[in-house]
Enzyme design. Sequence first.
Site, PDB file in Angstrom:
ATOM      1  N   ARG A 195      -2.361  -9.580  12.578  1.00 57.21           N
ATOM      2  CA  ARG A 195      -2.503  -8.090  11.569  1.00 57.21           C
ATOM      3  C   ARG A 195      -1.992  -7.429  13.074  1.00 57.21           C
ATOM      4  O   ARG A 195      -1.093  -5.762  12.795  1.00 57.21           O
ATOM      5  CB  ARG A 195      -3.665  -7.364  10.375  1.00 57.21           C
ATOM      6  CG  ARG A 195      -4.023  -8.078   9.542  1.00 57.21           C
ATOM      7  CD  ARG A 195      -5.389  -8.358   8.684  1.00 57.21           C
ATOM      8  NE  ARG A 195      -5.148  -6.715   8.717  1.00 57.21           N
ATOM      9  CZ  ARG A 195      -5.553  -5.611   8.042  1.00 57.21           C
ATOM     10  NH1 ARG A 195      -7.429  -6.626   8.049  1.00 57.21           N
ATOM     11  NH2 ARG A 195      -6.244  -4.690   8.201  1.00 57.21           N
ATOM     12  N   PHE A 236       1.112 -14.100   4.784  1.00 56.01           N
ATOM     13  CA  PHE A 236       1.010 -13.220   4.556  1.00 56.01           C
ATOM     14  C   PHE A 236       2.815 -12.575   3.664  1.00 56.01           C
ATOM     15  O   PHE A 236       2.651 -11.748   2.039  1.00 56.01           O
ATOM     16  CB  PHE A 236       0.981 -11.791   5.114  1.00 56.01           C
ATOM     17  CG  PHE A 236       0.194 -10.435   4.827  1.00 56.01           C
ATOM     18  CD1 PHE A 236      -0.814 -10.518   3.953  1.00 56.01           C
ATOM     19  CD2 PHE A 236       0.858  -9.093   4.990  1.00 56.01           C
ATOM     20  CE1 PHE A 236      -0.300  -8.677   3.093  1.00 56.01           C
ATOM     21  CE2 PHE A 236       1.285  -8.313   4.461  1.00 56.01           C
ATOM     22  CZ  PHE A 236      -0.163  -8.023   3.582  1.00 56.01           C
ATOM     23  N   ASN A 257     -10.434  -3.099   2.537  1.00 61.37           N
ATOM     24  CA  ASN A 257     -10.294  -2.936   1.620  1.00 61.37           C
ATOM     25  C   ASN A 257     -11.057  -2.837   0.560  1.00 61.37           C
ATOM     26  O   ASN A 257     -12.332  -3.285   0.973  1.00 61.37           O
ATOM     27  CB  ASN A 257      -9.622  -4.576   0.784  1.00 61.37           C
ATOM     28  CG  ASN A 257      -7.874  -4.296   0.752  1.00 61.37           C
ATOM     29  OD1 ASN A 257      -7.681  -3.803   1.367  1.00 61.37           O
ATOM     30  ND2 ASN A 257      -7.385  -5.866   1.254  1.00 61.37           N
ATOM     31  N   TYR A 314       1.253  -4.193  12.316  1.00 64.97           N
ATOM     32  CA  TYR A 314       1.321  -3.132  11.893  1.00 64.97           C
ATOM     33  C   TYR A 314       1.560  -1.630  12.533  1.00 64.97           C
ATOM     34  O   TYR A 314       2.819  -0.944  12.042  1.00 64.97           O
ATOM     35  CB  TYR A 314      -0.484  -2.724  11.448  1.00 64.97           C
ATOM     36  CG  TYR A 314      -0.933  -2.937  10.486  1.00 64.97           C
ATOM     37  CD1 TYR A 314      -1.137  -4.265  10.848  1.00 64.97           C
ATOM     38  CD2 TYR A 314      -1.831  -2.262   9.875  1.00 64.97           C
ATOM     39  CE1 TYR A 314      -2.319  -5.068   9.184  1.00 64.97           C
ATOM     40  CE2 TYR A 314      -1.748  -2.368   8.411  1.00 64.97           C
ATOM     41  CZ  TYR A 314      -2.596  -3.931   8.930  1.00 64.97           C
ATOM     42  OH  TYR A 314      -2.960  -4.432   7.249  1.00 64.97           O
ATOM     43  N   ARG A 329       9.959   2.150   9.470  1.00 67.40           N
ATOM     44  CA  ARG A 329       8.735   3.235   8.550  1.00 67.40           C
ATOM     45  C   ARG A 329       9.481   4.721   9.070  1.00 67.40           C
ATOM     46  O   ARG A 329       9.134   5.738   8.445  1.00 67.40           O
ATOM     47  CB  ARG A 329       7.442   2.749   7.880  1.00 67.40           C
ATOM     48  CG  ARG A 329       6.413   3.446   6.678  1.00 67.40           C
ATOM     49  CD  ARG A 329       5.661   3.155   6.203  1.00 67.40           C
ATOM     50  NE  ARG A 329       4.532   3.434   7.495  1.00 67.40           N
ATOM     51  CZ  ARG A 329       4.002   4.676   7.059  1.00 67.40           C
ATOM     52  NH1 ARG A 329       4.197   5.133   6.171  1.00 67.40           N
ATOM     53  NH2 ARG A 329       2.808   5.180   8.209  1.00 67.40           N
ATOM     54  N   HIS A 374      -3.981   0.568  11.819  1.00 67.67           N
ATOM     55  CA  HIS A 374      -3.760  -0.618  12.897  1.00 67.67           C
ATOM     56  C   HIS A 374      -4.980  -1.192  12.722  1.00 67.67           C
ATOM     57  O   HIS A 374      -5.534  -0.297  13.707  1.00 67.67           O
ATOM     58  CB  HIS A 374      -2.975   0.084  13.914  1.00 67.67           C
ATOM     59  CG  HIS A 374      -2.379  -1.620  14.812  1.00 67.67           C
ATOM     60  ND1 HIS A 374      -2.580  -2.705  14.775  1.00 67.67           N
ATOM     61  CD2 HIS A 374      -1.481  -1.877  15.751  1.00 67.67           C
ATOM     62  CE1 HIS A 374      -2.383  -3.261  14.864  1.00 67.67           C
ATOM     63  NE2 HIS A 374      -1.684  -2.810  16.144  1.00 67.67           N
ATOM     64  N   ARG A 381      -7.111   7.380   3.492  1.00 68.69           N
ATOM     65  CA  ARG A 381      -6.311   6.414   2.959  1.00 68.69           C
ATOM     66  C   ARG A 381      -6.680   5.944   1.999  1.00 68.69           C
ATOM     67  O   ARG A 381      -6.685   4.783   2.120  1.00 68.69           O
ATOM     68  CB  ARG A 381      -5.363   6.768   3.650  1.00 68.69           C
ATOM     69  CG  ARG A 381      -4.252   6.740   2.511  1.00 68.69           C
ATOM     70  CD  ARG A 381      -1.975   6.311   3.308  1.00 68.69           C
ATOM     71  NE  ARG A 381      -1.612   6.622   2.301  1.00 68.69           N
ATOM     72  CZ  ARG A 381      -0.795   5.491   1.629  1.00 68.69           C
ATOM     73  NH1 ARG A 381      -1.312   4.025   2.339  1.00 68.69           N
ATOM     74  NH2 ARG A 381       0.241   5.261   0.887  1.00 68.69           N
ATOM     75  N   HIS A 441       0.530  -1.028  -0.307  1.00 73.34           N
ATOM     76  CA  HIS A 441       0.195  -0.220  -0.106  1.00 73.34           C
ATOM     77  C   HIS A 441       1.036   1.211   0.243  1.00 73.34           C
ATOM     78  O   HIS A 441       0.218   2.510   1.071  1.00 73.34           O
ATOM     79  CB  HIS A 441      -1.112  -0.060   1.435  1.00 73.34           C
ATOM     80  CG  HIS A 441      -2.132  -0.999   1.605  1.00 73.34           C
ATOM     81  ND1 HIS A 441      -3.070  -0.828   0.335  1.00 73.34           N
ATOM     82  CD2 HIS A 441      -1.776  -2.117   2.087  1.00 73.34           C
ATOM     83  CE1 HIS A 441      -3.431  -2.118   1.532  1.00 73.34           C
ATOM     84  NE2 HIS A 441      -3.002  -2.744   1.057  1.00 73.34           N
TER      85      HIS A 441
HETATM   86 FE1  HDD Z   1      -2.278  -5.104   5.959  1.00 70.20          FE
HETATM   87  C1  HDD Z   1      -1.087  -1.627   5.455  1.00 70.20           C
HETATM   88  C2  HDD Z   1      -5.198  -3.313   4.414  1.00 70.20           C
HETATM   89  C3  HDD Z   1      -3.463  -7.777   5.835  1.00 70.20           C
HETATM   90  C4  HDD Z   1       0.149  -5.830   7.113  1.00 70.20           C
HETATM   91  N1  HDD Z   1      -3.566  -3.342   5.189  1.00 70.20           N
HETATM   92  C5  HDD Z   1      -2.642  -2.155   4.553  1.00 70.20           C
HETATM   93  C6  HDD Z   1      -3.147  -0.697   4.135  1.00 70.20           C
HETATM   94  C7  HDD Z   1      -4.583  -1.522   3.808  1.00 70.20           C
HETATM   95  C8  HDD Z   1      -4.731  -2.640   4.502  1.00 70.20           C
HETATM   96  C9  HDD Z   1      -5.986  -0.788   3.950  1.00 70.20           C
HETATM   97  C10 HDD Z   1      -2.917   0.323   3.988  1.00 70.20           C
HETATM   98  C11 HDD Z   1      -2.303   1.559   5.421  1.00 70.20           C
HETATM   99  C12 HDD Z   1      -2.232   2.630   5.329  1.00 70.20           C
HETATM  100  O1  HDD Z   1      -3.306   3.304   4.445  1.00 70.20           O
HETATM  101  O2  HDD Z   1      -1.524   3.435   5.761  1.00 70.20           O
HETATM  102  N2  HDD Z   1      -4.042  -5.221   5.092  1.00 70.20           N
HETATM  103  C13 HDD Z   1      -5.527  -4.925   4.578  1.00 70.20           C
HETATM  104  C14 HDD Z   1      -6.549  -6.026   5.070  1.00 70.20           C
HETATM  105  C15 HDD Z   1      -5.784  -6.729   4.595  1.00 70.20           C
HETATM  106  C16 HDD Z   1      -4.553  -7.096   5.113  1.00 70.20           C
HETATM  107  C17 HDD Z   1      -8.020  -5.586   4.727  1.00 70.20           C
HETATM  108  C18 HDD Z   1      -7.292  -8.532   4.933  1.00 70.20           C
HETATM  109  C19 HDD Z   1      -8.414  -8.451   5.425  1.00 70.20           C
HETATM  110  N3  HDD Z   1      -2.087  -6.515   6.309  1.00 70.20           N
HETATM  111  C20 HDD Z   1      -2.062  -7.904   6.352  1.00 70.20           C
HETATM  112  C21 HDD Z   1      -1.832  -8.858   6.852  1.00 70.20           C
HETATM  113  C22 HDD Z   1      -0.605  -8.176   7.193  1.00 70.20           C
HETATM  114  C23 HDD Z   1      -0.399  -7.091   6.812  1.00 70.20           C
HETATM  115  C24 HDD Z   1      -2.356 -10.521   6.803  1.00 70.20           C
HETATM  116  C25 HDD Z   1       0.634  -8.247   8.047  1.00 70.20           C
HETATM  117  C26 HDD Z   1       0.179  -9.835   8.982  1.00 70.20           C
HETATM  118  N4  HDD Z   1      -0.673  -3.775   5.963  1.00 70.20           N
HETATM  119  C27 HDD Z   1       0.389  -4.919   6.945  1.00 70.20           C
HETATM  120  C28 HDD Z   1       1.828  -3.915   6.727  1.00 70.20           C
HETATM  121  C29 HDD Z   1       1.479  -2.771   6.514  1.00 70.20           C
HETATM  122  C30 HDD Z   1      -0.236  -3.178   6.111  1.00 70.20           C
HETATM  123  C31 HDD Z   1       2.849  -4.557   6.496  1.00 70.20           C
HETATM  124  C32 HDD Z   1       1.698  -1.686   5.576  1.00 70.20           C
HETATM  125  C33 HDD Z   1       2.387  -0.252   5.873  1.00 70.20           C
HETATM  126  C34 HDD Z   1       1.535  -0.616   6.904  1.00 70.20           C
HETATM  127  O3  HDD Z   1       0.465  -1.871   7.636  1.00 70.20           O
HETATM  128  O4  HDD Z   1       1.262   0.478   7.689  1.00 70.20           O
HETATM  129  O5  HDD Z   1       1.961  -3.518   8.661  1.00 70.20           O
END
Ligand code: HDD
Length: 712
Positions: free
Chosen positions: A363, A166, A153, A367, A374, A344, A117, A80
Amino acid sequence: MKINEREPFENGANPKKEQLGKFTSDSQGELMNTNQGLKINDDQNSLKAGDRGPSLLEDFILREKITHFDHERIPERIVHARGSAAHGVFELFEPLGQYTKAKFLNDTTIRTPVFARFSTVQGSRGSTDMARDVRGFAVKFYTEEGNYDLVANNMPIFFIQDAIKFPDLVHAVKPEPDNEIPQAASAHDTFWDFVSLMPETMHNVMWLMSDRGIPRSYRMMEGFGIHSFRFINDQGEAHFVRFHWKPLLGVHSLVWDECQRIAGKDTDFHRRDLWEAIECGHFPEWHLGVQIIPAEDEHKFPFDLLDPTKLIPEELVPVRIVGKMTLNKNPDNFFAETEQVAFHPGHIVPGIDFTNDPLLQGRLFSYTDTQLSRLGGPNFHEIPINKSIPEVFNNQRDGMHRMQINKGKASYNPNTLGGGCPFQAMAAQGGFKSFEERIDASKIRRRSKSFFDHFSQPTLFYNSLTQHEQRHLQDAFAFELGKVKTVPIRQRVVNMLLEVDENLANIVGNKLGLIPQRLPQPITDSIPADDNPADYHSFKAELPIDASAPLSMANTVKDTIKTRRIAILTADGVNDEAFTVVKKTLCELDAVVKIIAPFHGFVKTAGGDEYPVCESLLTAASVVFDAVYVPGGGSVQTLMTRPEAVHFIAEAFKHCKAVGADSEGVELLKIALPHDMVPSPGVVTGNNLDEFIEAVKQHRFFEREENPVVPA
Ligand code: HDD
């Protein structure tokens, strides 16, 4: 102070805005100074030994400026990374006290500030908005009880069931590690290799290959919290809840060929669209909906509520609309706000709690962890955009970039030296208490068999689509797999499609020169080393419905042309009345009307009036518009000699858009389009402005794709 005591926002009493205001700086009328407050006299020249001599180490002004510049970048989000955001407000329609004690969901007079966002998943920060991809839809509610983040999402399900997969999913979909190709695309070997071995991905892959993967606008997307969460009421009773955002403008998409062209013409298309809509006062709006499931109904469904690859069809549990989010202010600074905001799913408030969905559980760790690298340390909650409205009091101390200056000796609890402060909050004072769930189980690394149904819902989704939506999905599979170089990967995916729909598998197979093969072995997910594959039989649950209307975008609202971008294609000599009437009528309906002419500058009407040209045929492209109209007059002859104008019409037609012209403008349409198409559905001619407006409301006329005639 209660937030609702300071409403309405319009009078400047938005508590988040006030808080951000304290950190916002405006250099209008100010003198320049260094970071130490020293006024700068010369920002043009470094300190040198002679005007042609070497720069001196002593030049602290040069060093400070360059050092800061050298460190301007921070790591982009691991997923993202590419996103756009806006401020807004959430208003509640009805108190939900029966289900949740969350204050912002109980008091309809409260206006809760939000920051939302939207993002793509795969590409880097600078990548195109036009990727076929899932879109992130993250909303931070700054409630009086602390921040609540709904990190959602634009699709109601996820690719995998357990967070441990993931990193594999993301490694597979990201650009390939040897050459970092492709950017912002899932159409490559590693992603489809993973998909072909992980049947649980199929439901989300179906959504991704559908038109949901290429939205027209962030403002026209649904959002889904995906997991089952819990609502907890004052009596401690729990209900399962799934969250939905429903855009008031309806759910609309682009077409794939158009996306690929916009990626070149305006790669920031979605970012610009959101920004401009808010700048123009066309504030995007979404209803918040909830599907509420009584705790005792947990096992009533033919799928597991804890499985994030399953949606709950609205026919089984209706979505109840409970509030509205309006985005009404663009950020002042992209980096400070959009880039530094940290979402988060674990940011919750009393009245909302988690379930044991294994994806959600993972999750909850990821986060905060990711923000440490970051945003550079554990104090990212102090960054203005992340600060909660309630002031923070606890015994956490120090760390990189600490802003808060904590007084006193006691930074531990219990203490007497600090008078025992800060005190723990009782539940009655708003103290958070985790939902007490009885767990009586062995510690075990295994997935529930109730998670083994990977195909019933992909089939439901496919069956719910209209013919043109199915066609787009088939083409998307064929496109993506066509980019895959390893033929056995293509074959495995086509085989897997047999489990979804035989016809689908055959059509996609045909486009790839492959014959789908039903395997003697049941399709299985990745299996632990010691386990027997036979224990991993995928089964296909019987669903009580064959199709679900809300899953098709064809059933969305189509009652407005508000914010639709309409090109008026014209040139000097345009008929005054034809031009002004169409322009005025469309603007009054809040469409975004742009005058496109052969050259920049002004268009002179037959009567001699002059109107500024928005874009010339050199810079404009039909793909960034929803519709095009040609008013009559001498202008039409000019346009007929311009290949770009002819192409503009043909391309808009090809992408199934509304094309309109009056009884003179139609001449341009006649040389751009096949004769029997002028008029035809969505090609409106004569003095039928109302009919043209109705056509724009319809968004697209996909029946044109059945007989593609325009090679634009
Ligand atoms: Fe995630 C970012 C949505 C599963 C780990 N996720 C992130 C963002 C969104 C989602 C919208 C962007 C937030 C922003 O605008 O800053 N993610 C989801 C949804 C999931 C999902 C709807 C399943 C239902 N995510 C998921 C899993 C993991 C992550 C299973 C890890 C085990 N997601 C992350 C992250 C991010 C992230 C790596 C990247 C940047 C951040 O968190 O802040 O931690």
